[in-house]
Design an enzyme around this catalytic site. Sequence first.
Site, short mmCIF file in Angstrom:
data_model
loop_
_atom_site.label_atom_id
_atom_site.label_comp_id
_atom_site.label_asym_id
_atom_site.label_seq_id
_atom_site.Cartn_x
_atom_site.Cartn_y
_atom_site.Cartn_z
CG ASP A 9 -1.68 1.19 1.48
OD1 ASP A 9 -2.39 1.57 0.53
OD2 ASP A 9 -1.63 1.77 2.57
CG LEU A 10 1.79 5.61 -1.94
CD1 LEU A 10 3.25 5.27 -2.15
CD2 LEU A 10 1.25 6.35 -3.17
CG ASP A 11 -1.57 7.87 3.04
OD1 ASP A 11 -0.59 8.28 3.69
OD2 ASP A 11 -2.73 8.21 3.30
CB THR A 17 0.43 11.23 1.31
OG1 THR A 17 -0.06 9.90 1.28
CG2 THR A 17 1.66 11.34 0.44
CE LYS A 45 -4.03 8.60 8.98
NZ LYS A 45 -3.20 8.34 10.14
NE ARG A 49 -8.64 12.52 -5.75
CZ ARG A 49 -8.09 12.65 -6.96
NH1 ARG A 49 -8.66 13.41 -7.86
NH2 ARG A 49 -6.96 12.02 -7.26
CB SER A 114 -1.92 2.98 -3.73
OG SER A 114 -2.41 4.23 -3.33
CB ALA A 115 -7.19 3.96 -2.39
CG ASN A 118 -2.74 12.37 -6.87
OD1 ASN A 118 -2.80 12.90 -7.98
ND2 ASN A 118 -3.64 12.60 -5.93
CE LYS A 145 -5.82 -0.63 -1.10
NZ LYS A 145 -4.64 0.06 -0.55
CD GLU A 169 -3.69 -1.57 2.95
OE1 GLU A 169 -3.76 -0.75 3.87
OE2 GLU A 169 -4.04 -1.29 1.79
CG ASP A 170 -1.86 2.55 6.40
OD1 ASP A 170 -2.14 2.19 5.24
OD2 ASP A 170 -2.19 3.65 6.86
#
Length: 219
Positions: A9-11, A17, A45, A49, A114-115, A118, A145, A169-170
């Site tokens: 996952d990214l953020d 971010t 989180k 968007r 990632s969701a 960007n 997700k 994943e966070d």
Amino acid sequence: MTIRALIFDLDGVIVDTARYHYIAWREIARELGFRFTEKENERLKGVSRMQSLDILLQVGGLQLTQHEKEQLAEKKNAHYLTYIERMTAGEVLPGVLPFLAEAKEMKLRVALGSASKNAPLILEKTMLSPFFDCIVDGNDVNAAKPDPEVFLKAAQLLEVKPEECLVFEDAEAGVEAARRAGMWCVGIGSPQVLSAANLVIPGFSGFSVRDILEKFNSK
Ligand code: B16
Ligand code: MG
């Protein structure tokens, strides 16, 4: 069973971010005439968007048309991008870089799931793009997700089976998505919140890929 692919996952996993998302959403709330707190921001989180905007409007007790919502989401993103454009490699979370380098050296397949729409820009700004064999992000999926679509697409692109994938994943919804995809999952954060993960670690610092895989391989 052998893990052949890692999906990140990214953020909240690779970069943080969330504070930029928060500043941008708070500004939208201010313009609409209500306060949006950091605690309320926790609910955004890992959420897409448009779903984030729906939560924000729920907090403010507002109902808007689809057109108004699209304009607001665009405005929020433009504000958010002014922060993302300035991101550097220094914002990669502790321990992530050596972990990705080790995965490459071990010839594991590596994907981003990632969701965020960007995601490619964030990886480029933080100089992490070369570590990823593929990126599946908010532009590529229909269902957010906890739907497993994002991770299943990544496995398909990497040409591995779901049970050969380990997801990092966070967010609770992300852990659920990974488990529903039939994948193994390492939660990044608190074991109380991420209890559905197979293993939970506070972050990548002090953990090697070999240490983690030992806990999964031939399980
Ligand atoms: P964007 P992740 C998620 O990233 C964020 O956690 C979430 O807060 C955000 O709303 C979502 O991306 C969409 O981001 O507006 O950039 O498309 O945790 O799935 O990497
Ligand atoms: Mg996340």
